[in-house]
Design a protein around this motif. Structure first.
Motif, PDB file in Angstrom:
ATOM      1  N   MET A   1       0.681  -1.103   0.006  1.00 38.12           N
ATOM      2  CA  MET A   1      -0.063  -0.101  -0.140  1.00 38.12           C
ATOM      3  C   MET A   1       0.899   1.233  -0.033  1.00 38.12           C
ATOM      4  SD  MET A   1      -1.546   2.768   1.628  1.00 38.12           S
ATOM      5  CE  MET A   1      -0.539   2.464   3.000  1.00 38.12           C
ATOM      6  N   HIS A   2       0.397   2.001  -0.773  1.00 38.48           N
ATOM      7  CA  HIS A   2       1.202   3.603  -0.775  1.00 38.48           C
ATOM      8  C   HIS A   2       0.234   4.471  -1.079  1.00 38.48           C
ATOM      9  CE1 HIS A   2       0.682   2.477  -5.290  1.00 38.48           C
ATOM     10  NE2 HIS A   2       0.733   3.792  -5.225  1.00 38.48           N
ATOM     11  N   LEU A   3       0.289   6.031  -0.592  1.00 42.86           N
ATOM     12  CA  LEU A   3      -0.351   6.898  -0.629  1.00 42.86           C
ATOM     13  C   LEU A   3      -0.169   7.643  -1.779  1.00 42.86           C
ATOM     14  CD1 LEU A   3       0.197   8.665   2.935  1.00 42.86           C
ATOM     15  CD2 LEU A   3      -1.511   6.774   2.358  1.00 42.86           C
ATOM     16  N   VAL A   4      -1.385   8.014  -2.394  1.00 43.11           N
ATOM     17  CA  VAL A   4      -1.755   8.930  -3.707  1.00 43.11           C
ATOM     18  C   VAL A   4      -2.435  10.131  -3.485  1.00 43.11           C
ATOM     19  CG1 VAL A   4      -1.134   6.663  -5.149  1.00 43.11           C
ATOM     20  CG2 VAL A   4      -3.671   7.369  -4.607  1.00 43.11           C
ATOM     21  N   TRP A   5      -1.953  11.091  -4.299  1.00 43.84           N
ATOM     22  CA  TRP A   5      -2.650  12.152  -4.509  1.00 43.84           C
ATOM     23  C   TRP A   5      -4.061  11.983  -5.078  1.00 43.84           C
ATOM     24  CZ3 TRP A   5      -1.520  16.028  -1.428  1.00 43.84           C
ATOM     25  CH2 TRP A   5      -0.249  16.182  -1.050  1.00 43.84           C
ATOM     26  N   PRO A   6      -5.072  12.509  -4.649  1.00 44.49           N
ATOM     27  CA  PRO A   6      -6.351  12.421  -5.235  1.00 44.49           C
ATOM     28  C   PRO A   6      -6.194  12.681  -6.708  1.00 44.49           C
ATOM     29  CG  PRO A   6      -6.748  13.400  -3.185  1.00 44.49           C
ATOM     30  CD  PRO A   6      -5.356  13.399  -3.428  1.00 44.49           C
ATOM     31  N   SER A   7      -6.776  11.931  -7.606  1.00 35.95           N
ATOM     32  CA  SER A   7      -6.755  12.446  -9.166  1.00 35.95           C
ATOM     33  C   SER A   7      -7.502  11.676  -9.922  1.00 35.95           C
ATOM     34  CB  SER A   7      -5.344  12.162  -9.658  1.00 35.95           C
ATOM     35  OG  SER A   7      -5.151  10.675  -9.555  1.00 35.95           O
ATOM     36  N   GLU A  83      -5.918  -0.906  -5.710  1.00 40.73           N
ATOM     37  CA  GLU A  83      -7.418  -0.403  -5.623  1.00 40.73           C
ATOM     38  C   GLU A  83      -7.475   0.534  -4.474  1.00 40.73           C
ATOM     39  OE1 GLU A  83      -9.060  -4.046  -4.281  1.00 40.73           O
ATOM     40  OE2 GLU A  83      -9.861  -4.553  -6.141  1.00 40.73           O
ATOM     41  N   PHE A  84      -8.406   1.269  -4.321  1.00 34.35           N
ATOM     42  CA  PHE A  84      -8.663   2.164  -3.409  1.00 34.35           C
ATOM     43  C   PHE A  84      -8.660   1.403  -2.091  1.00 34.35           C
ATOM     44  CE2 PHE A  84     -11.357   4.701  -0.644  1.00 34.35           C
ATOM     45  CZ  PHE A  84     -10.862   5.960  -0.556  1.00 34.35           C
ATOM     46  N   CYS A  85      -8.082   2.034  -0.852  1.00 37.75           N
ATOM     47  CA  CYS A  85      -7.997   1.241   0.341  1.00 37.75           C
ATOM     48  C   CYS A  85      -8.754   2.318   1.403  1.00 37.75           C
ATOM     49  CB  CYS A  85      -6.527   0.934   0.716  1.00 37.75           C
ATOM     50  SG  CYS A  85      -5.755  -0.124  -0.419  1.00 37.75           S
ATOM     51  N   GLY A  86      -8.583   3.434   1.258  1.00 43.13           N
ATOM     52  CA  GLY A  86      -8.694   4.184   2.371  1.00 43.13           C
ATOM     53  C   GLY A  86      -8.195   5.707   2.021  1.00 43.13           C
ATOM     54  N   SER A  87      -8.476   6.565   3.087  1.00 41.10           N
ATOM     55  CA  SER A  87      -7.924   8.138   2.835  1.00 41.10           C
ATOM     56  C   SER A  87      -7.347   8.540   4.200  1.00 41.10           C
ATOM     57  CB  SER A  87      -9.281   8.975   2.683  1.00 41.10           C
ATOM     58  OG  SER A  87      -9.139  10.112   2.634  1.00 41.10           O
ATOM     59  N   ILE A  88      -6.429   9.463   4.254  1.00 42.65           N
ATOM     60  CA  ILE A  88      -5.890   9.824   5.496  1.00 42.65           C
ATOM     61  C   ILE A  88      -5.828  11.368   5.107  1.00 42.65           C
ATOM     62  CG2 ILE A  88      -3.433   9.378   4.514  1.00 42.65           C
ATOM     63  CD1 ILE A  88      -2.826   9.055   7.848  1.00 42.65           C
ATOM     64  N   ALA A 123       0.406   2.112   8.368  1.00 41.51           N
ATOM     65  CA  ALA A 123       1.658   2.566   7.125  1.00 41.51           C
ATOM     66  C   ALA A 123       0.955   3.944   6.557  1.00 41.51           C
ATOM     67  CB  ALA A 123       1.575   1.514   6.093  1.00 41.51           C
ATOM     68  N   ALA A 124      -0.125   4.364   6.660  1.00 36.90           N
ATOM     69  CA  ALA A 124      -0.376   5.629   5.953  1.00 36.90           C
ATOM     70  C   ALA A 124      -0.012   6.724   7.035  1.00 36.90           C
ATOM     71  CB  ALA A 124      -1.981   5.518   5.625  1.00 36.90           C
ATOM     72  N   LEU A 125      -0.433   6.476   8.119  1.00 36.14           N
ATOM     73  CA  LEU A 125       0.072   7.501   9.180  1.00 36.14           C
ATOM     74  C   LEU A 125       1.391   7.593   9.345  1.00 36.14           C
ATOM     75  CD1 LEU A 125      -0.814   9.407  11.431  1.00 36.14           C
ATOM     76  CD2 LEU A 125      -0.853   7.384  13.199  1.00 36.14           C
ATOM     77  N   ARG A 126       2.131   6.543   9.237  1.00 33.05           N
ATOM     78  CA  ARG A 126       3.881   6.586   9.339  1.00 33.05           C
ATOM     79  C   ARG A 126       4.252   7.301   8.249  1.00 33.05           C
ATOM     80  NH1 ARG A 126       4.901   1.459   8.572  1.00 33.05           N
ATOM     81  NH2 ARG A 126       4.441   1.081  10.594  1.00 33.05           N
ATOM     82  N   ALA A 127       3.856   7.246   7.052  1.00 29.81           N
ATOM     83  CA  ALA A 127       4.043   7.921   5.553  1.00 29.81           C
ATOM     84  C   ALA A 127       3.782   9.419   5.879  1.00 29.81           C
ATOM     85  CB  ALA A 127       3.346   7.379   4.552  1.00 29.81           C
ATOM     86  N   LEU A 128       2.562   9.858   6.628  1.00 29.41           N
ATOM     87  CA  LEU A 128       2.363  11.144   6.598  1.00 29.41           C
ATOM     88  C   LEU A 128       2.897  12.232   7.623  1.00 29.41           C
ATOM     89  CD1 LEU A 128       0.028  12.808   5.115  1.00 29.41           C
ATOM     90  CD2 LEU A 128      -1.453  12.290   7.040  1.00 29.41           C
TER      91      LEU A 128
END
Length: 184
Positions: A1-7, A83-88, A123-128
């Protein structure tokens, strides 16, 4: 999983998650789903622009109590594993770590139910967190319901320390909450 900008590329997955009943807003879940689907249908480009709003130019926010309050600078990223997994999301006030009373924390996140228990929120929180530091924050605060053990584990796994057990004000319907702090 990685974070992406909304697009545009990821918007169909986000829309599908909303249609399946997932909400990025735990204080007004049903209303947020309806509002966001309407915004996407009316103007998808404007919806995507509001996801990244470092200057707080988008319309005001409606709180759980129905009050309208000024928007804070901030942005959202989406969790993606093919696939979409969630939002932070993160929000702040320029020049201070303080937040207004209507804003319980700097960071909020939500994983779609069909992708939970995979470590994505952790993982998302760690990346942010490095991005929060880059915005000038010395620490971030996150709040959760006392019963939400999964969210507490996410926060603790990222260095969170329990600061207080409190009851929210009327803008959040006098709910019990836990406040955690993560030093950056």
């Amino acid at each position: 999983m990685h974070l992406v900008w909304p697009s545009d590329e990821y918007l169909p997955g986000y829309t599908e998650a909303l249609e399946r009943g997932w909400s990025p807003d735990n204080t007004r879940p049903e209303a947020a789903i309806r509002e966001q689907l309407e915004q996407i249908a009316a103007d998808p480009a404007a919806f995507l622009r509001e996801m990244v709003d470092r200057e707080a130019k988008a319309p005001p926010i409606v709180t759980a109590s129905g009050a309208t309050v000024p928007r804070l600078p901030g942005y959202r990223k989406w969790m993606w594993d093919g696939e979409f997994c969630g939002s932070i999301g993160i929000r702040w006030q320029r020049g201070t770590n303080a937040l207004p009373a209507h804003c319980l924390g700097h960071i909020g996140y939500s994983v779609v139910p069909w992708k939970r228990n995979r470590g994505y929120a952790t993982a998302a929180l760690r990346a942010l967190l490095p991005e929060a530091r880059a915005e000038g924050l010395a620490y971030v605060e996150l709040t959760t319901d006392p019963q939400n053990l999964a969210s507490q584990r996410v926060i603790l796994a990222n260095g969170g320390v329990l600061v207080e057990h409190f009851v929210t004000g009327p803008e959040h319907r006098h709910k019990e909450q836990l406040r955690f702090r993560i030093d950056l």
